[in-house]
Scaffold this active site. Structure first.
Site, short mmCIF file in Angstrom:
data_model
loop_
_atom_site.label_atom_id
_atom_site.label_comp_id
_atom_site.label_asym_id
_atom_site.label_seq_id
_atom_site.Cartn_x
_atom_site.Cartn_y
_atom_site.Cartn_z
CB CYS A 208 -0.93 0.00 1.22
SG CYS A 208 -2.67 0.14 0.78
CG PHE A 209 2.81 1.72 -2.59
CD1 PHE A 209 3.79 0.76 -2.80
CD2 PHE A 209 1.64 1.63 -3.31
CE1 PHE A 209 3.61 -0.24 -3.74
CE2 PHE A 209 1.45 0.63 -4.24
CZ PHE A 209 2.44 -0.31 -4.46
CB CYS A 210 3.69 4.59 3.59
SG CYS A 210 4.99 3.43 4.07
CG ASN A 211 -1.20 7.18 -0.24
OD1 ASN A 211 -2.26 7.44 0.31
ND2 ASN A 211 -0.72 7.93 -1.22
#
Length: 675
Positions: A208-211
């Site tokens: 989730c790419f820290c998003n």
């Protein structure tokens, strides 16, 4: 374009003609100099690698590092919060490049390094505008090519998540976020895509790419689903890519100023090879260092193929050396040897199945299930040691994964990073109390089985996020391993004074009064595989060979790739996934769940060469999760006298509740448990 790709399944759109002629012309590269030459000169460490995670962490150039190092060697930089000459130099230099800072003692050397980074970028590329044009050109081409890929039935191969159509670098960066689909439109988990990409030496980003907000919006994840996923154990960076069939994240590629058209086309070929290949049209076999498909344009050099491994040998343990009456503990290796035959477990006890479970026991209408092979792996990720009879300890087979190889930073090496580990062959001699380690081109070396507690220094290491206490096995074996691998390595062993408890996983509750302890294994004390499951996969792999003449894989080769402790002669493929418990002789085991496989199964355990066929075929046949083999744990173990596992011992499984014990189809949906 889409039709052309679907028809051939292998073609890439021409880079020169992929764009709308009326659109503004974008730049590729940086002026008259060759980007290929720049790449080779400044990023030689990328040879054979496709790095596509520049949004996560881009790479420094050789000249930037040299420039920064020379700066540090030629100047003395002190803490800027002092008044001496060196501190004043630091302050003045930092003030020239700082904007990214609050008061306090800053990371002054990093700030100075930043100046060298900007200077290098300007010198190599001509500035950020050129980088923007170059990276967007690659992203736009990749977007067009990915969007055009179709299965023969017309279904899209990928689903791209974007708020633009990649028409301008003013509104879209050089990042593409997507999920891979099957021909029915179902999402293939990002973890599976990542593992397959690694076989092509392609580095990409997943999750989730820290998003979380972007994931929720593009994947349709509600707040309630976020809470549910968290309760299921999903955290950032794990392999739980699908929960109840819904994705928890996606795949991301991103380009940097040193990215090339070679990188893009290697990535696109990877997608085409793994999703659009026809039956029998397998991609080219690869070694651990050879990552380019034959015929692909490349500026990188190729590494030598690893020589073939020595023939495997099976040594029988000298059991009379291990017949003491003390408790059998994998980490406690001191035993009293007596010259008598070891006590034999009462085989009659294996027939005593609890009456309430008797109806679920698979009876021998097709003949008895028996153990056909036993393996232990004394050194984690190294070659198997095959035996016909072996003592059992409280952590599993005695000495199984009691040692592991680490790098100079103490980080455990596995075949995923160092495939040549499989060429290291350990042999346990119970009578002489030594482990003999062999490898081609090296003199054999001995390591004692006993731990010298007075001279050992505890080292802390990690195995699957668990902290473990270990000790170094000495400079002699360290030098031997370092010579073989060509880099500093150490052999470490789990300390006898340390107990690593198994975590509650696979949805299984531990029985009252039991606490499973582990050696340096990843998940469980034992791994069991079924010969019938191997044979089904073997048939699928070899019928995919378009020649139909040469066997791609032998059954023995496949068996070794799955690195099991226990192999049985099951009657139906994957019937082991229906079992809840099993008894082998006088030993009773709880079945914890399936082993979720990684790319290590693509490594030939006798040569160290990689070949992605096994993982890809298993992925296709097992639907969304690449499961093979079952984890086992002792349910109860009386170690007041020695116990052994032996080839030929009968195996009595107990079915899970509500599962019929007859005519189980091999294709029936398996238990979806992430290991």
């Amino acid at each position: 374009m889409a039709g052309a790709v679907a028809e051939s399944g292998r073609e890439l759109p021409a880079f020169a003609g992929y764009r709308d002629p009326s659109a503004p012309r974008l730049a590729y590269g940086y002026g008259p100099g060759s980007l290929r030459e720049l790449r080779a000169r400044e990023f030689g460490r990328l040879a054979g690698t496709v790095y596509l995670d520049h949004a996560g962490a881009t790479l420094f150039s050789q000249s930037q590092l040299e420039s920064f190092t020379n700066d540090l060697m030629e100047n003395t930089y002190g803490n800027p919060h002092s008044q001496n000459i060196s501190s004043k130099l630091t302050y003045d230099t930092v003030e020239q490049v700082r904007y990214r800072f609050e008061d306090g003692t800053i990371s002054f050397l990093d700030v100075i390094a930043l100046k060298h980074g900007f200077d290098t970028l300007e010198r190599l590329t001509g500035g950020m505008e050129n980088i923007k044009q170059h990276t967007f050109t690659l992203a736009q081409y990749t977007y067009v090519a990915l969007s055009s890929l179709r299965y023969p039935n017309g279904a899209a191969v990928v689903r791209i998540y974007s708020d633009s159509e990649f028409s301008s670098p003013e509104v879209q960066g050089p990042i593409i976020n997507f999920n891979v689909l099957d021909d029915k439109g179902n999402i293939i988990g990002y973890s599976q895509v990542d593992k397959m990409a690694s076989l092509y030496n392609i580095h990409l980003r997943t999750g989730c790419f820290c998003n979380t907000g972007a994931c929720q919006r593009h994947l349709g994840i509600s707040n309630e689903m976020v809470r549910k996923n968290f309760q299921a154990g999903h955290v950032c960076g794990d392999n739980m890519d699908l929960i109840d069939g819904q994705p928890t994240g996606s795949v991301r590629i991103s380009f940097g100023y040193m990215s090339t058209l070679d990188d893009v086309q290697a990535f696109l070929r990877f997608i085409i090879d793994t999703r659009l290949h026809s039956s029998g049209d397998w991609p080219v076999s690869q070694t651990h260092a050879d990552t380019r498909e034959a015929g692909a344009p490349s500026a990188e050099s190729q590494a030598d193929v690893i020589p073939a491994v020595m023939g495997r040998h099976s040594l029988l343990p000298q059991e009379d050396a291990l017949t003491g009456s003390g408790v059998w503990n994998n980490s406690s290796t001191t035993v009293n040897a007596v010259p008598v035959a070891p006590p034999v477990c009462d085989v009659a006890r294996t027939q005593q199945i609890p009456s309430e479970k008797a109806a679920g026991v698979l009876q021998g209408a097709l003949g008895p299930l028996v153990v056909t092979n036993l393996y232990l792996y004394p050194i984690k990720s190294c070659a198997a040691f095959e035996v016909t009879r072996w003592p059992v300890g409280n952590q599993g087979l005695l000495y199984d994964r009691s040692w592991m190889v680490v790098n100079h930073n103490g980080v455990c090496l596995s075949q995923k990073q160092e495939p040549r580990l499989c060429l290291i062959q350990p042999f346990i001699d119970l009578q002489q109390r030594i482990m003999v380690i062999k490898a081609k081109g090296m003199e054999p070396i001995e390591v004692p089985l006993e731990e010298n507690s007075e001279q050992t220094q505890i080292r802390h290491s990690r195995v699957c996020a668990d902290r473990v206490n270990t000790y170094d096995c000495g400079e002699k074996i360290s030098s031997w391993l370092s010579t073989f691998f060509g880099r500093p390595c150490h052999l470490i062993r789990q300390s006898s004074n340390f107990q690593r408890n198994a975590k509650k996983k696979h949805g299984k509750d531990q029985l009252p009064g039991t606490m499973a302890t582990l050696s340096l294994v990843n998940e469980a004390q034992y791994l069991l595989i079924n010969t019938s499951s191997i044979l089904e996969l073997h048939q699928q792999l070899n019928t995919s060979n378009e020649n139909g003449k040469q066997e791609l894989f032998s059954v023995k080769d496949l068996s070794l790739r799955f690195r099991a402790n226990i192999i049985i002669n099951g009657k139906r493929a994957f019937e082991e996934e229906k079992w809840d418990e099993i008894s082998i002789g006088c030993l009773h085991f709880q079945v914890l769940g399936p082993c979720h496989r990684c790319q290590m199964i693509c490594i030939d355990q006798q040569t160290g060469q990689r070949n992605q066929h096994v993982f890809q075929k298993l992925s296709e046949s097992r639907e969304t999760k690449v499961n093979f083999g079952m984890y086992l744990m002792h349910t109860s173990l009386d170690l007041s006298s020695p116990c052994f596992l032996s080839v030929g011992t009968q195996v009595l499984p107990v079915l899970k509740q509500n599962v019929e014990g007859h005519d189980l189809p091999a294709s029936e949906k398996h238990q979806d448990v992430t290991s």
